[in-house]
Design a protein around this motif. Sequence first.
Motif, PDB file in Angstrom:
ATOM      1  N   LYS A  28      15.053   9.352  -2.784  1.00 35.77           N
ATOM      2  CA  LYS A  28      14.792  10.869  -2.973  1.00 35.77           C
ATOM      3  C   LYS A  28      15.035  11.626  -1.759  1.00 35.77           C
ATOM      4  O   LYS A  28      15.610  12.988  -1.602  1.00 35.77           O
ATOM      5  N   ALA A  29      15.844  10.747  -0.798  1.00 27.84           N
ATOM      6  CA  ALA A  29      16.126  11.894   0.496  1.00 27.84           C
ATOM      7  C   ALA A  29      17.785  11.730  -0.023  1.00 27.84           C
ATOM      8  O   ALA A  29      17.469  12.738   0.444  1.00 27.84           O
ATOM      9  N   GLU A  30      18.117  11.112  -0.749  1.00 26.90           N
ATOM     10  CA  GLU A  30      19.560  11.501  -1.378  1.00 26.90           C
ATOM     11  C   GLU A  30      19.518  12.636  -1.709  1.00 26.90           C
ATOM     12  O   GLU A  30      20.687  13.000  -1.701  1.00 26.90           O
ATOM     13  N   SER A  42       8.724  15.833  -0.254  1.00 29.94           N
ATOM     14  CA  SER A  42       7.744  14.959  -0.395  1.00 29.94           C
ATOM     15  C   SER A  42       7.771  13.242  -1.540  1.00 29.94           C
ATOM     16  O   SER A  42       9.073  13.241  -2.241  1.00 29.94           O
ATOM     17  N   GLY A  43       6.847  12.454  -1.129  1.00 31.88           N
ATOM     18  CA  GLY A  43       6.878  11.320  -1.762  1.00 31.88           C
ATOM     19  C   GLY A  43       7.962  10.447  -0.244  1.00 31.88           C
ATOM     20  O   GLY A  43       7.569   9.231  -0.909  1.00 31.88           O
ATOM     21  N   GLY A 102       0.680  -1.166   0.382  1.00 32.67           N
ATOM     22  CA  GLY A 102       0.130   0.139  -0.079  1.00 32.67           C
ATOM     23  C   GLY A 102       0.753   1.318  -0.206  1.00 32.67           C
ATOM     24  O   GLY A 102       0.141   2.477   0.597  1.00 32.67           O
ATOM     25  N   ALA A 103       2.203   1.278  -0.144  1.00 29.17           N
ATOM     26  CA  ALA A 103       3.370   2.865   0.041  1.00 29.17           C
ATOM     27  C   ALA A 103       3.226   2.669  -1.865  1.00 29.17           C
ATOM     28  O   ALA A 103       2.390   1.810  -2.257  1.00 29.17           O
TER      29      ALA A 103
END
Length: 294
Positions: free
Chosen positions: A121-123, A147-148, A110-111
């Motif tokens: 994205k964090a990187e 975001s995301g 469900g992610a």
Amino acid sequence: MKKKLSIILSGTLILGGLLAGCGGDKAPETDANKTQTEAPAGQTATGELKDGTYFAQGEMNEKSGWQYNVTLKVEGGKITDADWNATNIKAGPDKKTVSESGEYGMKAGGAQAEWHEQAEKAEQFLIEKQDPAAITVNDEGKTDAISGVSISVNEFVELAQKALQAGPTEAGPYKDGAYHAEGEMDANSGWKSTVDLTVVNGNVVAAYFSGVNEAGEDKQDFSKDGKYGMKEKGGAQAEWHEQVQKAQQFFLENQGVGSASFNDEGKTDAISGVSIGVQEYFTLAEKALEGAKK
């Protein structure tokens, strides 16, 4: 009256001399007396980051089976590449590889995105901001800053800070990746020894010494479940999995056999608390790394 005045004047002179003496005994302030504020190991005198590769690894999470690590590359004083990953308790493929293959299956749960997609994205956010502290986290270790990204990022932030604080490190002699080797099936014991290794930043950061039987059971799991019973059945000081894990740790600390020597039974006195034969695992680990040399 003159005598009284004389005593008062003498006392004043003595007090003045004492005060002057106290002031005169005070040592001049030197650089050694001043509080020094040294720049972190990863920074230059101007505050810029030193060029090089930075690495930090967290603790193994026994519940999840993952141990996180962060590798950063700095060029021209700036972070140009960031890699947030994790190794498994059984070594083998890293978390990104498992996620990319669909085995981790966050979207199936469900992610909004798979783990590796969110990690990327964090990187990228860190590369843009150039400061791990720019990623604010809540009590659950999650962030609204990116975001995301719905996964916990607190370990990424902490390990990035730890890596930068420690300063650049030299990469090891191996190519990053997962490596495996196995021996022959032992007709007497019914087990075939196996070794799995994970290399990050050129060094072996995860090792799993185990085995497999005809039923496909994992030897460490077999021992953890109490089926091997070395303590109960054989009077050993520790169960098989506990002893072989000490051999794993010795291998990681020494990046190989180190100073250990083995007798004809494959046993060693170099590893405290290990009475089982472990030589084959070090031999298999060396075999597994043959294809990892740069």
